[in-house]
Scaffold this active site. Structure first.
Site, PDB file in Angstrom:
ATOM      1  CB  ALA A  67       0.027   2.016  -2.112  1.00  0.00           C
ATOM      2  CG  ASP A  68      -0.519  -2.856  -6.840  1.00  0.00           C
ATOM      3  OD1 ASP A  68      -0.982  -2.257  -7.818  1.00  0.00           O
ATOM      4  OD2 ASP A  68      -0.945  -4.257  -6.709  1.00  0.00           O
ATOM      5  CB  THR A  69      -4.814  -2.589  -2.857  1.00  0.00           C
ATOM      6  OG1 THR A  69      -4.538  -1.579  -1.845  1.00  0.00           O
ATOM      7  CG2 THR A  69      -5.845  -3.392  -1.868  1.00  0.00           C
TER       8      THR A  69
END
Length: 191
Positions: A67-69
């Site tokens: 995941a990458d925000t």
């Protein structure tokens, strides 16, 4: 089936633990350098690269989650370099709405079957005084956070409202993750 989180984020670990998921943590050492100007493509690219970095070495059956925000308002806002940078980011976010975009990628090993998607949440900040901004920055909370705030902490005092998934702003969109995992035959909620 093994679940592997390709992240060392305490927030992502906490969310998975709250869901009762048994998982392993194998932090990806993927080097996040801005390769894409489109925030949606960049979030998905980074999430995929994090998951792939771990999945390529897994020889048995597993689901690897990356995941990458990203915080986006006119441009991509990363983690602040220092207190002055945090103050500048929070000043820009004050009294406005921005997007929080999380790319999420799940890779089934050993076949390397991949599903990569994104979730977007709109976050409206209240009008912040310079005293509020300085007090928040002095708390130390914004220093390692994209956009210089954490919705799950003191940063919640800066936010007027959100539209979309709260957990996305924390860093792991639970509903989106559950739908992807279901496509691989893994249900988070079972009897």
């Amino acid at each position: 089936m093994r679940i592997i989180l390709a992240s060392n984020s305490p927030r992502r670990r906490e969310i998975l633990s709250q869901l009762g998921v048994e998982y392993e943590v194998k932090p990806s050492d993927f080097d996040e350098r801005e390769e894409e100007s489109d925030p949606y493509k960049m979030a998905m690219l980074f999430a995929h690269n994090k998951a792939r970095n771990i999945a390529k070495d897994i020889k048995d059956k597993a689901l690897v989650i990356g995941a990458d925000t990203i915080v986006y308002k006119d441009n991509i806002m990363g983690k602040p370099k220092d207190k002055d940078d945090a103050i500048a980011m929070l000043t820009e976010l004050s009294a406005s709405t921005h997007s929080v975009i999380t790319g999420i990628s799940v890779i089934k090993t050993p076949e390397m079957i991949t599903i990569t998607e994104y979730e977007e949440t709109l976050v409206k900040f209240k009008k912040l005084s310079q005293d509020e901004i300085k007090a928040y920055v002095n708390s130390g909370e914004p220093i390692d956070k994209a956009g210089a705030y954490a919705i799950q902490g003191l940063g919640s005092l800066l936010i007027e409202r959100i539209e979309g998934c709260y957990f996305n702003v924390v860093g792991l969109p639970v509903y989106k993750l559950s739908k992807i995992l279901e496509k691989f035959g893994f249900k988070l909620l079972t009897i």
